[in-house]
Design an enzyme around this catalytic site. Structure first.
Site, PDB file in Angstrom:
ATOM      1  N   TYR A  62      16.395  -0.258   7.931  1.00 60.91           N
ATOM      2  CA  TYR A  62      16.968   0.351   6.726  1.00 60.91           C
ATOM      3  C   TYR A  62      17.134  -0.653   5.593  1.00 60.91           C
ATOM      4  O   TYR A  62      17.083  -0.285   4.423  1.00 60.91           O
ATOM      5  CB  TYR A  62      18.264   1.111   7.053  1.00 60.91           C
ATOM      6  CG  TYR A  62      17.903   2.421   7.710  1.00 60.91           C
ATOM      7  CD1 TYR A  62      17.384   3.466   6.957  1.00 60.91           C
ATOM      8  CD2 TYR A  62      17.967   2.581   9.089  1.00 60.91           C
ATOM      9  CE1 TYR A  62      16.967   4.644   7.551  1.00 60.91           C
ATOM     10  CE2 TYR A  62      17.553   3.753   9.692  1.00 60.91           C
ATOM     11  CZ  TYR A  62      17.057   4.779   8.907  1.00 60.91           C
ATOM     12  OH  TYR A  62      16.625   5.945   9.493  1.00 60.91           O
ATOM     13  N   ASN A 101      14.442  13.494   0.950  1.00 62.44           N
ATOM     14  CA  ASN A 101      14.288  12.072   0.619  1.00 62.44           C
ATOM     15  C   ASN A 101      15.639  11.376   0.572  1.00 62.44           C
ATOM     16  O   ASN A 101      16.627  11.953   0.150  1.00 62.44           O
ATOM     17  CB  ASN A 101      13.562  11.904  -0.714  1.00 62.44           C
ATOM     18  CG  ASN A 101      12.134  12.391  -0.624  1.00 62.44           C
ATOM     19  OD1 ASN A 101      11.635  12.613   0.463  1.00 62.44           O
ATOM     20  ND2 ASN A 101      11.486  12.550  -1.758  1.00 62.44           N
ATOM     21  N   HIS A 122      19.135  14.794   4.185  1.00 68.45           N
ATOM     22  CA  HIS A 122      18.934  13.742   5.190  1.00 68.45           C
ATOM     23  C   HIS A 122      19.705  12.468   4.865  1.00 68.45           C
ATOM     24  O   HIS A 122      19.395  11.408   5.409  1.00 68.45           O
ATOM     25  CB  HIS A 122      17.431  13.446   5.349  1.00 68.45           C
ATOM     26  CG  HIS A 122      16.693  14.536   6.071  1.00 68.45           C
ATOM     27  ND1 HIS A 122      15.324  14.570   6.185  1.00 68.45           N
ATOM     28  CD2 HIS A 122      17.153  15.636   6.727  1.00 68.45           C
ATOM     29  CE1 HIS A 122      14.974  15.654   6.876  1.00 68.45           C
ATOM     30  NE2 HIS A 122      16.054  16.315   7.210  1.00 68.45           N
ATOM     31  N   CYS A 130      31.258   4.531   8.239  1.00 69.70           N
ATOM     32  CA  CYS A 130      31.992   3.891   9.331  1.00 69.70           C
ATOM     33  C   CYS A 130      31.717   4.658  10.630  1.00 69.70           C
ATOM     34  O   CYS A 130      31.823   5.888  10.660  1.00 69.70           O
ATOM     35  CB  CYS A 130      33.494   3.912   9.025  1.00 69.70           C
ATOM     36  SG  CYS A 130      34.486   3.246  10.383  1.00 69.70           S
TER      37      CYS A 130
HETATM   38  P1  NAD Z   1       5.706  13.189   5.376  1.00 64.97           P
HETATM   39  O1  NAD Z   1       5.349  11.745   5.214  1.00 64.97           O
HETATM   40  O2  NAD Z   1       5.667  13.755   6.743  1.00 64.97           O
HETATM   41  O3  NAD Z   1       4.706  14.081   4.480  1.00 64.97           O
HETATM   42  C1  NAD Z   1       4.463  13.831   3.134  1.00 64.97           C
HETATM   43  C2  NAD Z   1       3.634  14.984   2.574  1.00 64.97           C
HETATM   44  O4  NAD Z   1       3.450  14.747   1.181  1.00 64.97           O
HETATM   45  C3  NAD Z   1       2.220  15.094   3.191  1.00 64.97           C
HETATM   46  O5  NAD Z   1       1.924  16.455   3.441  1.00 64.97           O
HETATM   47  C4  NAD Z   1       1.307  14.531   2.095  1.00 64.97           C
HETATM   48  O6  NAD Z   1       0.039  15.146   2.056  1.00 64.97           O
HETATM   49  C5  NAD Z   1       2.083  14.885   0.844  1.00 64.97           C
HETATM   50  N1  NAD Z   1       1.840  13.968  -0.276  1.00 64.97           N
HETATM   51  C6  NAD Z   1       1.623  12.632  -0.222  1.00 64.97           C
HETATM   52  N2  NAD Z   1       1.488  12.134  -1.462  1.00 64.97           N
HETATM   53  C7  NAD Z   1       1.623  13.181  -2.309  1.00 64.97           C
HETATM   54  C8  NAD Z   1       1.594  13.309  -3.723  1.00 64.97           C
HETATM   55  N3  NAD Z   1       1.405  12.259  -4.518  1.00 64.97           N
HETATM   56  N4  NAD Z   1       1.764  14.534  -4.268  1.00 64.97           N
HETATM   57  C9  NAD Z   1       1.951  15.629  -3.467  1.00 64.97           C
HETATM   58  N5  NAD Z   1       2.000  15.559  -2.127  1.00 64.97           N
HETATM   59  C10 NAD Z   1       1.854  14.361  -1.557  1.00 64.97           C
HETATM   60  O7  NAD Z   1       7.134  13.379   4.702  1.00 64.97           O
HETATM   61  P2  NAD Z   1       8.226  14.515   4.875  1.00 64.97           P
HETATM   62  O8  NAD Z   1       7.593  15.839   5.080  1.00 64.97           O
HETATM   63  O9  NAD Z   1       9.180  14.336   3.766  1.00 64.97           O
HETATM   64  O10 NAD Z   1       8.964  14.200   6.278  1.00 64.97           O
HETATM   65  C11 NAD Z   1       9.253  12.920   6.758  1.00 64.97           C
HETATM   66  C12 NAD Z   1      10.748  12.582   6.897  1.00 64.97           C
HETATM   67  O11 NAD Z   1      10.952  11.201   6.545  1.00 64.97           O
HETATM   68  C13 NAD Z   1      11.647  13.310   5.950  1.00 64.97           C
HETATM   69  O12 NAD Z   1      12.961  13.310   6.433  1.00 64.97           O
HETATM   70  C14 NAD Z   1      11.547  12.420   4.738  1.00 64.97           C
HETATM   71  O13 NAD Z   1      12.481  12.610   3.759  1.00 64.97           O
HETATM   72  C15 NAD Z   1      11.664  11.032   5.346  1.00 64.97           C
HETATM   73  N6  NAD Z   1      11.038  10.033   4.451  1.00 64.97           N
HETATM   74  C16 NAD Z   1      11.645   9.831   3.237  1.00 64.97           C
HETATM   75  C17 NAD Z   1      11.072   8.972   2.316  1.00 64.97           C
HETATM   76  C18 NAD Z   1      11.762   8.826   0.983  1.00 64.97           C
HETATM   77  O14 NAD Z   1      12.994   8.932   0.883  1.00 64.97           O
HETATM   78  N7  NAD Z   1      11.002   8.602  -0.086  1.00 64.97           N
HETATM   79  C19 NAD Z   1       9.887   8.297   2.626  1.00 64.97           C
HETATM   80  C20 NAD Z   1       9.294   8.490   3.917  1.00 64.97           C
HETATM   81  C21 NAD Z   1       9.883   9.409   4.802  1.00 64.97           C
END
Ligand code: NAD
Length: 245
Positions: A62, A101, A122, A130
């Site tokens: 993290y 996100n 999330h 804590c």
């Molecule tokens: P994921 O990585 O599983 O999927 C991302 C999706 O976004 C894919 O379908 C991909 O094709 C699409 N994508 C990628 N780039 C794109 C763009 N520029 N425009 C449009 N679509 C695009 O992510 P998820 O479904 O959010 O699930 C993963 C878990 O991990 C969730 O809880 C997520 O919030 C977390 N996570 C969060 C972050 C963050 O806070 N930025 C980053 C990685 C993972």
């Protein structure tokens, strides 16, 4: 069915975003990283069991995510959703942004636009909790390797304020209530692999909403989508969430 209307034609809207919305800001999606971090499966560092087993490793993970997310800025998609949210507030339209996100980019854009904050189902990278009394603290510290932070309240181990695999996401009753009543549901930049968020599309569809998916690729819940717009979030979102003059 082809839905020609843009978002402002609807009176109650729920939007779900995922990692794809932040990809063009430079925050990698799980897919970008092949689901791995330093050869650990992300599912193996983002669970309560992993934290019990090896809190130092989890804090390293993290801290690395904090380092990445705090050095980037909201993109056109975050800004368009923030402006649209503010527009809805001024016009008395119901708009709820739910994000998976944890990077804080929606929050930054919303604060800049003067809009209400999204429902961060999330959790948030910028906060820690804590492990004893569950109090949540603002915390942007990048903990160095091996360092274990203590809570200021109970002097017990602090954990990231993140919903790990196997834990209950935040705001679920509020989100379900919004899904029941929305006219339009839009899912953006999420692969549809992480539940319960991946089930929202079906819930909204069954409750009678029009459903739209803005994503780079098709998602497994395809059959519940009325219209697909395939492409990059920074292109599609500002167009679909245009505020009428
Ligand atoms: P994921 O990585 O599983 O999927 C991302 C999706 O976004 C894919 O379908 C991909 O094709 C699409 N994508 C990628 N780039 C794109 C763009 N520029 N425009 C449009 N679509 C695009 O992510 P998820 O479904 O959010 O699930 C993963 C878990 O991990 C969730 O809880 C997520 O919030 C977390 N996570 C969060 C972050 C963050 O806070 N930025 C980053 C990685 C993972």
């Amino acid at each position: 069915m082809l839905v020609m209307k843009t978002a402002s034609a609807y009176r109650s809207i729920v939007v779900l975003t995922g990692a794809g919305v932040s990809a063009e800001s430079g925050v990698p999606t799980f897919r970008d990283e092949n689901g791995l971090w330093h050869n650990h499966r992300i599912e193996d560092v983002a669970t309560p069991e992993a934290f019990e087993r090896n809190p130092k490793l989890v804090w390293e993970f993290y801290s690395a995510r904090r380092r990445g997310a705090f050095s980037v800025r909201p993109n056109e998609a975050h800004r368009a959703l923030a402006a649209f949210s503010r527009f809805c507030e001024t016009k008395g339209l119901e708009f709820t942004l739910v994000t998976q996100n944890v990077d804080g980019l929606h929050e930054t854009a919303h604060m800049q636009a003067g809009a209400a904050l999204p429902l961060t189902m999330h959790g948030r990278l910028r906060e820690s909790r804590c492990t004893r009394c569950e109090r949540v603290f603002p915390d942007e510290t990048i903990y160095e390797v091996g360092e274990l932070p203590q809570s200021p309240c109970c002097r017990k181990l602090l954990r990231p304020h993140i919903v790990w695999f196997g834990e209950m996401p935040h705001f679920i009753p509020e989100i379900e209530n919004k899904l029941e009543g929305c006219e339009l549901f839009v899912t953006i930049g999420t692969s549809g692999n992480v539940y319960p968020a991946a089930g929202f599309l079906m819930q909204a569809k069954r409750a009678g909403a029009t459903t739209i998916c803005l994503n780079k690729e098709r998602i497994p819940q395809d059959r519940y989508v009325d219209q697909h717009l395939e492409g990059a979030a920074t292109q599609l979102v500002p167009e679909f969430f245009k505020c009428p003059a």
